[in-house]
Design a protein around this motif. Sequence first.
Motif, PDB file in Angstrom:
ATOM      1  N   ARG A 130       0.836  -1.205   0.000  1.00 32.15           N
ATOM      2  CA  ARG A 130       0.000   0.000   0.000  1.00 32.15           C
ATOM      3  C   ARG A 130       0.874   1.259   0.000  1.00 32.15           C
ATOM      4  O   ARG A 130       0.609   2.236  -0.695  1.00 32.15           O
ATOM      5  CB  ARG A 130      -0.928  -0.025   1.222  1.00 32.15           C
ATOM      6  CG  ARG A 130      -2.056   0.968   1.169  1.00 32.15           C
ATOM      7  CD  ARG A 130      -3.240   0.607   2.083  1.00 32.15           C
ATOM      8  NE  ARG A 130      -2.969  -0.351   3.140  1.00 32.15           N
ATOM      9  CZ  ARG A 130      -2.629  -0.038   4.395  1.00 32.15           C
ATOM     10  NH1 ARG A 130      -2.492   1.224   4.752  1.00 32.15           N
ATOM     11  NH2 ARG A 130      -2.401  -0.975   5.289  1.00 32.15           N
ATOM     12  N   GLY A 131       1.954   1.221   0.772  1.00 33.09           N
ATOM     13  CA  GLY A 131       2.857   2.367   0.863  1.00 33.09           C
ATOM     14  C   GLY A 131       3.505   2.680  -0.476  1.00 33.09           C
ATOM     15  O   GLY A 131       3.672   3.845  -0.839  1.00 33.09           O
ATOM     16  N   LEU A 132       3.867   1.636  -1.227  1.00 30.19           N
ATOM     17  CA  LEU A 132       4.492   1.870  -2.538  1.00 30.19           C
ATOM     18  C   LEU A 132       3.474   2.397  -3.542  1.00 30.19           C
ATOM     19  O   LEU A 132       3.793   3.263  -4.361  1.00 30.19           O
ATOM     20  CB  LEU A 132       5.115   0.565  -3.061  1.00 30.19           C
ATOM     21  CG  LEU A 132       6.506   0.230  -2.533  1.00 30.19           C
ATOM     22  CD1 LEU A 132       6.971  -1.120  -3.056  1.00 30.19           C
ATOM     23  CD2 LEU A 132       7.516   1.300  -2.934  1.00 30.19           C
ATOM     24  N   VAL A 133       2.267   1.869  -3.458  1.00 32.78           N
ATOM     25  CA  VAL A 133       1.222   2.316  -4.391  1.00 32.78           C
ATOM     26  C   VAL A 133       0.864   3.768  -4.096  1.00 32.78           C
ATOM     27  O   VAL A 133       0.858   4.622  -4.990  1.00 32.78           O
ATOM     28  CB  VAL A 133      -0.022   1.397  -4.290  1.00 32.78           C
ATOM     29  CG1 VAL A 133      -1.202   1.999  -5.069  1.00 32.78           C
ATOM     30  CG2 VAL A 133       0.308  -0.003  -4.805  1.00 32.78           C
ATOM     31  N   GLU A 134       0.621   4.059  -2.828  1.00 30.50           N
ATOM     32  CA  GLU A 134       0.166   5.415  -2.467  1.00 30.50           C
ATOM     33  C   GLU A 134       1.316   6.422  -2.439  1.00 30.50           C
ATOM     34  O   GLU A 134       1.139   7.581  -2.787  1.00 30.50           O
ATOM     35  CB  GLU A 134      -0.533   5.385  -1.098  1.00 30.50           C
ATOM     36  CG  GLU A 134      -1.876   4.671  -1.151  1.00 30.50           C
ATOM     37  CD  GLU A 134      -2.457   4.398   0.233  1.00 30.50           C
ATOM     38  OE1 GLU A 134      -1.889   4.929   1.225  1.00 30.50           O
ATOM     39  OE2 GLU A 134      -3.449   3.665   0.311  1.00 30.50           O
ATOM     40  N   GLY A 135       2.486   5.966  -2.043  1.00 33.69           N
ATOM     41  CA  GLY A 135       3.584   6.908  -1.820  1.00 33.69           C
ATOM     42  C   GLY A 135       4.541   7.037  -2.979  1.00 33.69           C
ATOM     43  O   GLY A 135       5.139   8.091  -3.180  1.00 33.69           O
ATOM     44  N   ALA A 136       4.738   5.957  -3.727  1.00 30.36           N
ATOM     45  CA  ALA A 136       5.767   5.983  -4.773  1.00 30.36           C
ATOM     46  C   ALA A 136       5.181   5.956  -6.167  1.00 30.36           C
ATOM     47  O   ALA A 136       5.920   6.006  -7.156  1.00 30.36           O
ATOM     48  CB  ALA A 136       6.728   4.809  -4.585  1.00 30.36           C
ATOM     49  N   GLY A 137       3.856   5.834  -6.268  1.00 28.80           N
ATOM     50  CA  GLY A 137       3.230   5.828  -7.590  1.00 28.80           C
ATOM     51  C   GLY A 137       3.358   4.507  -8.326  1.00 28.80           C
ATOM     52  O   GLY A 137       3.308   4.467  -9.556  1.00 28.80           O
ATOM     53  N   TRP A 138       3.566   3.413  -7.573  1.00 34.52           N
ATOM     54  CA  TRP A 138       3.681   2.102  -8.214  1.00 34.52           C
ATOM     55  C   TRP A 138       2.289   1.524  -8.466  1.00 34.52           C
ATOM     56  O   TRP A 138       1.323   1.870  -7.785  1.00 34.52           O
ATOM     57  CB  TRP A 138       4.444   1.133  -7.306  1.00 34.52           C
ATOM     58  CG  TRP A 138       5.919   1.370  -7.250  1.00 34.52           C
ATOM     59  CD1 TRP A 138       6.563   2.577  -7.284  1.00 34.52           C
ATOM     60  CD2 TRP A 138       6.935   0.365  -7.140  1.00 34.52           C
ATOM     61  NE1 TRP A 138       7.924   2.383  -7.191  1.00 34.52           N
ATOM     62  CE2 TRP A 138       8.178   1.038  -7.105  1.00 34.52           C
ATOM     63  CE3 TRP A 138       6.917  -1.031  -7.064  1.00 34.52           C
ATOM     64  CZ2 TRP A 138       9.387   0.351  -6.998  1.00 34.52           C
ATOM     65  CZ3 TRP A 138       8.125  -1.717  -6.945  1.00 34.52           C
ATOM     66  CH2 TRP A 138       9.349  -1.024  -6.931  1.00 34.52           C
ATOM     67  N   THR A 139       2.238   0.595  -9.429  1.00 32.40           N
ATOM     68  CA  THR A 139       0.984  -0.152  -9.599  1.00 32.40           C
ATOM     69  C   THR A 139       0.934  -1.224  -8.524  1.00 32.40           C
ATOM     70  O   THR A 139       1.970  -1.659  -7.999  1.00 32.40           O
ATOM     71  CB  THR A 139       0.903  -0.834 -10.973  1.00 32.40           C
ATOM     72  OG1 THR A 139       1.936  -1.832 -11.032  1.00 32.40           O
ATOM     73  CG2 THR A 139       1.057   0.178 -12.105  1.00 32.40           C
ATOM     74  N   LEU A 140      -0.286  -1.660  -8.235  1.00 33.25           N
ATOM     75  CA  LEU A 140      -0.466  -2.706  -7.238  1.00 33.25           C
ATOM     76  C   LEU A 140       0.311  -3.959  -7.636  1.00 33.25           C
ATOM     77  O   LEU A 140       0.983  -4.590  -6.822  1.00 33.25           O
ATOM     78  CB  LEU A 140      -1.968  -3.018  -7.112  1.00 33.25           C
ATOM     79  CG  LEU A 140      -2.359  -4.056  -6.061  1.00 33.25           C
ATOM     80  CD1 LEU A 140      -2.016  -3.546  -4.663  1.00 33.25           C
ATOM     81  CD2 LEU A 140      -3.849  -4.376  -6.158  1.00 33.25           C
TER      82      LEU A 140
END
Length: 197
Positions: A130-140
């Motif tokens: 969740r942190g990567l998706v919300e914070g780094a702009g990664w796809t799930l």
Amino acid sequence: MPLPFRNAISTEDDVPQLDRLLSIDTEADIPEPYRGTPIGAMLEYHDLDRPYESYTNAQLLIGMCMDNRKHLHIPDNFAYIIRAGGANLRYSEFKVSYAIGVGNVRCIALVGHDQCGMLNLVARKDLFVRGLVEGAGWTLQAAEEHFNNFAPMFEINNETDFVLSEVQRLRLRYPAILVAPMLYRMEDNRLYLIREQ
Ligand SMILES: [Zn+2]
């Protein structure tokens, strides 16, 4: 940036087994192979408030976790420090070799700590993704694949056992180097040597 290691799920393994640790309360507590070496000096600086000497060259390499809650009391220029999750140097070998080959150090202190975020990583998978998706702009999907690919490389079961196994590995890999297993306790911010058999 502070890491959310305080959210770590507590397990029984989080509590260091004190009988496995050697407390450094006086110089005499530093066992023979380390006494008078940079490893002994590191313990004296951190645990015994030994007055700082001045150094122009690094005396040893310290491997420790990236966790933000730890601070070592050591003089400037005293040590190379490699920080990696769980004090895991398996993927930092070139840097270890550099500290020895170019930096001329002959001792390594490997410092694990209690409440380590690399323990039971799988419990933090959702937070990580969740942190990567919300914070780094990664796809799930990319975030999940990233976790699944790398978590097994960094997961540790028990900090004390991991440090001992990593110390054994480093001793085999660098047979002429003095390598010491240590644990940093969050509760008192002190360094302990981990007892070996
Ligand atoms: Zn850690």
